[in-house]
Write a protein that holds these residues in place. Sequence first.
Motif, PDB file in Angstrom:
ATOM      1  N   ARG A 116      38.802  45.872  40.129  1.00 61.66           N
ATOM      2  CA  ARG A 116      38.473  45.110  41.345  1.00 61.66           C
ATOM      3  C   ARG A 116      37.758  45.976  42.370  1.00 61.66           C
ATOM      4  O   ARG A 116      36.998  45.456  43.196  1.00 61.66           O
ATOM      5  CB  ARG A 116      39.736  44.505  41.962  1.00 61.66           C
ATOM      6  N   LEU A 117      37.987  47.281  42.350  1.00 67.31           N
ATOM      7  CA  LEU A 117      37.252  48.158  43.257  1.00 67.31           C
ATOM      8  C   LEU A 117      35.761  48.175  42.914  1.00 67.31           C
ATOM      9  O   LEU A 117      34.911  48.189  43.799  1.00 67.31           O
ATOM     10  CB  LEU A 117      37.808  49.581  43.180  1.00 67.31           C
ATOM     11  N   VAL A 118      35.471  48.186  41.630  1.00 64.90           N
ATOM     12  CA  VAL A 118      34.078  48.240  41.190  1.00 64.90           C
ATOM     13  C   VAL A 118      33.427  46.870  41.278  1.00 64.90           C
ATOM     14  O   VAL A 118      32.289  46.728  41.742  1.00 64.90           O
ATOM     15  CB  VAL A 118      33.990  48.775  39.747  1.00 64.90           C
ATOM     16  N   LEU A 119      34.157  45.846  40.844  1.00 71.10           N
ATOM     17  CA  LEU A 119      33.637  44.483  40.835  1.00 71.10           C
ATOM     18  C   LEU A 119      34.680  43.569  41.480  1.00 71.10           C
ATOM     19  O   LEU A 119      35.609  43.126  40.805  1.00 71.10           O
ATOM     20  CB  LEU A 119      33.343  44.029  39.405  1.00 71.10           C
ATOM     21  N   PRO A 120      34.573  43.315  42.782  1.00 68.02           N
ATOM     22  CA  PRO A 120      35.600  42.544  43.496  1.00 68.02           C
ATOM     23  C   PRO A 120      35.589  41.058  43.155  1.00 68.02           C
ATOM     24  O   PRO A 120      35.237  40.197  43.966  1.00 68.02           O
ATOM     25  CB  PRO A 120      35.241  42.785  44.971  1.00 68.02           C
ATOM     26  N   PHE A 176      17.319  53.212  47.414  1.00 75.76           N
ATOM     27  CA  PHE A 176      17.546  52.190  48.428  1.00 75.76           C
ATOM     28  C   PHE A 176      17.694  50.809  47.792  1.00 75.76           C
ATOM     29  O   PHE A 176      18.584  50.035  48.166  1.00 75.76           O
ATOM     30  CB  PHE A 176      16.384  52.186  49.424  1.00 75.76           C
ATOM     31  N   LEU A 177      16.850  50.495  46.825  1.00 75.67           N
ATOM     32  CA  LEU A 177      16.928  49.193  46.163  1.00 75.67           C
ATOM     33  C   LEU A 177      18.234  49.048  45.387  1.00 75.67           C
ATOM     34  O   LEU A 177      18.838  47.964  45.373  1.00 75.67           O
ATOM     35  CB  LEU A 177      15.732  49.007  45.230  1.00 75.67           C
ATOM     36  N   PHE A 178      18.668  50.137  44.742  1.00 79.54           N
ATOM     37  CA  PHE A 178      19.939  50.092  44.009  1.00 79.54           C
ATOM     38  C   PHE A 178      21.096  49.808  44.964  1.00 79.54           C
ATOM     39  O   PHE A 178      21.951  48.945  44.697  1.00 79.54           O
ATOM     40  CB  PHE A 178      20.178  51.406  43.276  1.00 79.54           C
ATOM     41  N   ALA A 179      21.134  50.529  46.082  1.00 77.62           N
ATOM     42  CA  ALA A 179      22.215  50.334  47.053  1.00 77.62           C
ATOM     43  C   ALA A 179      22.159  48.930  47.641  1.00 77.62           C
ATOM     44  O   ALA A 179      23.193  48.280  47.849  1.00 77.62           O
ATOM     45  CB  ALA A 179      22.117  51.375  48.168  1.00 77.62           C
ATOM     46  N   LEU A 180      20.956  48.423  47.891  1.00 75.44           N
ATOM     47  CA  LEU A 180      20.795  47.086  48.457  1.00 75.44           C
ATOM     48  C   LEU A 180      21.282  46.024  47.462  1.00 75.44           C
ATOM     49  O   LEU A 180      21.985  45.075  47.851  1.00 75.44           O
ATOM     50  CB  LEU A 180      19.324  46.848  48.812  1.00 75.44           C
ATOM     51  N   GLU A 181      20.918  46.178  46.204  1.00 74.57           N
ATOM     52  CA  GLU A 181      21.356  45.224  45.186  1.00 74.57           C
ATOM     53  C   GLU A 181      22.870  45.257  45.015  1.00 74.57           C
ATOM     54  O   GLU A 181      23.520  44.208  44.880  1.00 74.57           O
ATOM     55  CB  GLU A 181      20.667  45.527  43.860  1.00 74.57           C
ATOM     56  N   ALA A 199      24.461  43.556  47.924  1.00 76.68           N
ATOM     57  CA  ALA A 199      24.271  42.112  47.835  1.00 76.68           C
ATOM     58  C   ALA A 199      25.255  41.481  46.858  1.00 76.68           C
ATOM     59  O   ALA A 199      25.823  40.406  47.118  1.00 76.68           O
ATOM     60  CB  ALA A 199      22.834  41.801  47.412  1.00 76.68           C
ATOM     61  N   VAL A 200      25.480  42.153  45.720  1.00 77.01           N
ATOM     62  CA  VAL A 200      26.436  41.637  44.735  1.00 77.01           C
ATOM     63  C   VAL A 200      27.838  41.634  45.321  1.00 77.01           C
ATOM     64  O   VAL A 200      28.577  40.634  45.218  1.00 77.01           O
ATOM     65  CB  VAL A 200      26.388  42.482  43.440  1.00 77.01           C
ATOM     66  N   TRP A 201      28.230  42.739  45.953  1.00 80.29           N
ATOM     67  CA  TRP A 201      29.569  42.807  46.558  1.00 80.29           C
ATOM     68  C   TRP A 201      29.733  41.750  47.638  1.00 80.29           C
ATOM     69  O   TRP A 201      30.772  41.099  47.740  1.00 80.29           O
ATOM     70  CB  TRP A 201      29.803  44.194  47.142  1.00 80.29           C
ATOM     71  N   ALA A 202      28.702  41.571  48.464  1.00 79.04           N
ATOM     72  CA  ALA A 202      28.774  40.581  49.540  1.00 79.04           C
ATOM     73  C   ALA A 202      28.888  39.168  48.973  1.00 79.04           C
ATOM     74  O   ALA A 202      29.657  38.338  49.483  1.00 79.04           O
ATOM     75  CB  ALA A 202      27.546  40.695  50.438  1.00 79.04           C
TER      76      ALA A 202
END
Length: 223
Positions: A36-40, A143-148, A151-154
Amino acid sequence: RAEAEPHDPPPWSRAMSEPATRVRTMIAVHGASLWRLVLPYALQGDYAPKMALSWLDPRLAASVLAWALLLAAAVRLRRKRPLLAAALVWIPAAMAPVSGLVMMTNLTSDRYLYTASAGVCLAVASLFSEGAPVGERGSRGRFLFALELAAVWAALSASHLRSFRNDWLFFAATAHADPDVPRARLNLAVVQSNYGRVQEAERNFKEAVRLWPDSRRVARAYA
């Protein structure tokens, strides 16, 4: 909303009184926590972890392997990527207080992961500060990796917000995710009873009694 009384033993208290079952179950629980830490997803308002009654339970091997890989990565990266290594070590360190060494009423909860999630965030941040490719192209890729990832976590977190609109949705979402959570069944039954949904409430009361037979609160609410 029907909360558990102080005198109510947790539904898993009998099984967890056996030391080997307690160790096995907490190993499985912390494997799920790391996931869940990696994929909530999927997050729940309450949990009733399944007891690990055998050392052959596949959850144990998966959990031990996942945590071993995390620690091995921290050791391997300690000189080349010290910030990333520190982030990885922080995760199990932050989980230590809820490791089950001391019996807890709740074996697991999403809030137990708040402090450990700082390690995940630090690990992502380390991509921008150490051992990263130099140049505009490398910076753009990070930057794109962190943004993606953000976005997935959000998106995963936002999908969980609907269940907080009212008590009915909150307890129903937990019961849907795991029908064997007795407190969710009990509280959902109480809410449904208050709304006059007698048949639905009756079904959930019966399930709460089945899942939590030693609870005085369940017995009194059902009566």
